[in-house]
Design an enzyme around this catalytic site. Structure first.
Site, PDB file in Angstrom:
ATOM      1  CG  LEU A  93      64.824  30.485  49.913  1.00 16.25           C
ATOM      2  CD1 LEU A  93      64.661  29.226  49.176  1.00 16.25           C
ATOM      3  CD2 LEU A  93      64.299  31.790  49.090  1.00 16.25           C
ATOM      4  N   GLY A  94      63.656  30.393  54.598  1.00 12.85           N
ATOM      5  CA  GLY A  94      62.928  30.273  55.679  1.00 12.85           C
ATOM      6  C   GLY A  94      63.503  29.301  56.650  1.00 12.85           C
ATOM      7  CE  LYS A  95      65.950  29.210  62.966  1.00 17.08           C
ATOM      8  NZ  LYS A  95      67.153  30.003  62.967  1.00 17.08           N
ATOM      9  N   GLY A  96      62.303  26.121  59.131  1.00 17.19           N
ATOM     10  CA  GLY A  96      61.038  25.247  59.545  1.00 17.19           C
ATOM     11  C   GLY A  96      61.219  24.461  60.870  1.00 17.19           C
ATOM     12  N   GLY A 146      64.490  22.255  60.609  1.00 16.42           N
ATOM     13  CA  GLY A 146      65.865  22.750  59.737  1.00 16.42           C
ATOM     14  C   GLY A 146      65.495  24.013  59.078  1.00 16.42           C
ATOM     15  CE  LYS A 149      60.432  21.126  55.405  1.00 22.83           C
ATOM     16  NZ  LYS A 149      59.041  20.996  55.297  1.00 22.83           N
ATOM     17  CG  ASP A 165      50.564  22.391  59.343  1.00 27.34           C
ATOM     18  OD1 ASP A 165      49.740  23.358  60.092  1.00 27.34           O
ATOM     19  OD2 ASP A 165      51.675  22.618  59.242  1.00 27.34           O
TER      20      ASP A 165
HETATM   21  P1  ADP Z   1      58.307  23.449  58.089  1.00 27.31           P
HETATM   22  O1  ADP Z   1      57.726  22.170  57.675  1.00 27.31           O
HETATM   23  O2  ADP Z   1      59.315  22.965  59.108  1.00 27.31           O
HETATM   24  O3  ADP Z   1      57.292  24.162  58.399  1.00 27.31           O
HETATM   25  P2  ADP Z   1      58.315  24.732  55.433  1.00 27.31           P
HETATM   26  O4  ADP Z   1      58.442  23.514  54.416  1.00 27.31           O
HETATM   27  O5  ADP Z   1      56.921  25.137  55.824  1.00 27.31           O
HETATM   28  O6  ADP Z   1      58.996  23.734  56.812  1.00 27.31           O
HETATM   29  O7  ADP Z   1      59.322  25.682  55.039  1.00 27.31           O
HETATM   30  C1  ADP Z   1      59.978  26.625  56.145  1.00 27.31           C
HETATM   31  C2  ADP Z   1      59.779  28.138  55.400  1.00 27.31           C
HETATM   32  O8  ADP Z   1      60.696  27.969  54.460  1.00 27.31           O
HETATM   33  C3  ADP Z   1      58.412  28.628  54.789  1.00 27.31           C
HETATM   34  O9  ADP Z   1      57.720  29.132  55.704  1.00 27.31           O
HETATM   35  C4  ADP Z   1      59.087  29.519  53.697  1.00 27.31           C
HETATM   36  O10 ADP Z   1      59.318  30.717  54.444  1.00 27.31           O
HETATM   37  C5  ADP Z   1      60.326  28.988  53.329  1.00 27.31           C
HETATM   38  N1  ADP Z   1      60.213  28.057  51.930  1.00 27.31           N
HETATM   39  C6  ADP Z   1      59.768  26.582  52.050  1.00 27.31           C
HETATM   40  N2  ADP Z   1      59.800  26.002  50.916  1.00 27.31           N
HETATM   41  C7  ADP Z   1      59.984  27.155  50.049  1.00 27.31           C
HETATM   42  C8  ADP Z   1      60.077  27.094  48.440  1.00 27.31           C
HETATM   43  N3  ADP Z   1      60.083  26.123  47.872  1.00 27.31           N
HETATM   44  N4  ADP Z   1      60.647  28.428  47.899  1.00 27.31           N
HETATM   45  C9  ADP Z   1      60.904  29.522  48.699  1.00 27.31           C
HETATM   46  N5  ADP Z   1      60.731  29.542  50.168  1.00 27.31           N
HETATM   47  C10 ADP Z   1      60.172  28.253  50.793  1.00 27.31           C
HETATM   48 MG    MG Z   2      56.072  20.671  57.891  1.00 25.95          MG
END
Ligand code: ADP
Ligand code: MG
Ligand code: MG
Length: 285
Positions: A13-16, A19, A47, A144
């Site tokens: 779904l996404g990259k943080g 992780g 996550k 943030d």
């Molecule tokens: P980080 O703290 O590393 O920035 P995030 O919590 O923002 O991590 O999550 C990273 C990405 O993962 C987000 O920008 C989004 O694209 C995707 N994502 C995170 N949580 C969800 C969720 N509950 N449902 C769908 N996509 C998600």
């Molecule tokens: Mg974060």
């Protein structure tokens, strides 16, 4: 083995920063699941945070993210279900919300030389302000807010995610003392001083509105140093060509939320009473 309860799908779904966020399926039988977690869906977002790269401070941030998400129950804030860990990772299980981030939607529009209509921007900003009003009433500051941390679908339904940098305010302390956030959306006082409060979230929503209706960043810069210097000064204008067709009420609300002095910014519930919302709400009928 990852977990007895969840099965990871291949879908990322996404990259943080620390992780990946992936889609997973709850293996617990429907019968049990319905009884114990009526409001939880069967498909979830997980996550995964690699422990290897974490120091004590980051572990503290993650624990606080889980605690804060667990406290907040609002339609525009992602729901937290539970967490677990193995030798290598901490896993945060939360509500899945599909459709992508506001960032991805913005990029697509900018690529086509388009912007959000004021009407759509209004629906988005209204939900953001409602969610942030709720956080602030619960003594939580997100810290943030940026398009990457906002999930949104085709119907403009929206959920705020990523409370990793959020702070629960000590009732006796008016201010926070760590410098965090993302340069383009961060408030000047956060960079200038180590004393700032809830008003920094309002600034970030102001920047988001600026970008939604114009397709430009208020502080354009070629390097990080230049960007930080510009944000610190807090000077911006509405000279981008796309502002020609933006209403004066919209620019007025941006100016108020992006007031240099935090005390001059409206609190979220006050911002929601701005004339710009009334004009756009009238368009519905
Ligand atoms: P980080 O703290 O590393 O920035 P995030 O919590 O923002 O991590 O999550 C990273 C990405 O993962 C987000 O920008 C989004 O694209 C995707 N994502 C995170 N949580 C969800 C969720 N509950 N449902 C769908 N996509 C998600
Ligand atoms: Mg974060
Ligand atoms: Mg994030």
């Amino acid at each position: 083995i990852f977990s007895k309860k969840y099965k990871l799908t291949k879908e990322i779904l996404g990259k943080g920063e620390f992780g990946l966020v992936g889609k997973a399926i709850r293996k617990v039988s429907i019968k049990n699941w319905e009884q114990s977690h009526e409001d939880e869906k069967k498909v979830v977002a997980i996550k995964a945070i690699a422990k290897q790269r974490l120091d004590q401070d980051m572990i503290k941030h993650i624990r606080s993210e889980m605690k804060i998400l667990n406290t907040l129950d609002h339609p525009n804030i992602i729901k937290y279900y539970e967490d677990f860990e193995n030798d290598t990772h901490i896993f945060l299980v939360m509500e899945l919300f599909e459709g992508g981030t506001l960032y991805e939607k913005m990029i697509k529009l900018v690529d086509r030389k388009k912007t959000f209509s004021e009407f759509d921007a209004c629906l988005i900003i209204e939900k953001l302000l409602r969610a942030i009003a709720f956080c602030h009433e619960n003594n939580i500051c997100h810290r943030d807010l940026k398009p990457e941390n906002i999930l949104i679908n085709q119907n403009l339904e929206l959920k705020i995610i990523d409370f990793g940098l959020s702070k629960q305010r000590n009732r006796n302390l008016r201010v926070f003392k760590t410098r965090v956030g993302s340069p383009s959306y961060i408030a000047p006082e956060v960079l200038q001083t180590d004393q700032y409060g809830f008003e920094c979230d309002i600034w970030s929503i102001g920047v988001i509105l600026y970008v939604l209706v114009s397709g430009y960043m208020p502080f354009g810069a070629k390097s990080m140093t230049e960007l930080l210097a510009k944000v610190k000064k807090g000077y911006y204008d509405f000279r981008a060509p796309t502002f020609d067709k933006v209403s004066s009420q919209c620019m007025d609300l941006i100016s108020k939320m992006m007031s240099f002095y935090p005390k001059n910014r409206p609190i979220a519930s006050k911002a929601l009473q701005h004339e710009w919302f009334k004009i756009n709400q009238a368009k519905i009928s």
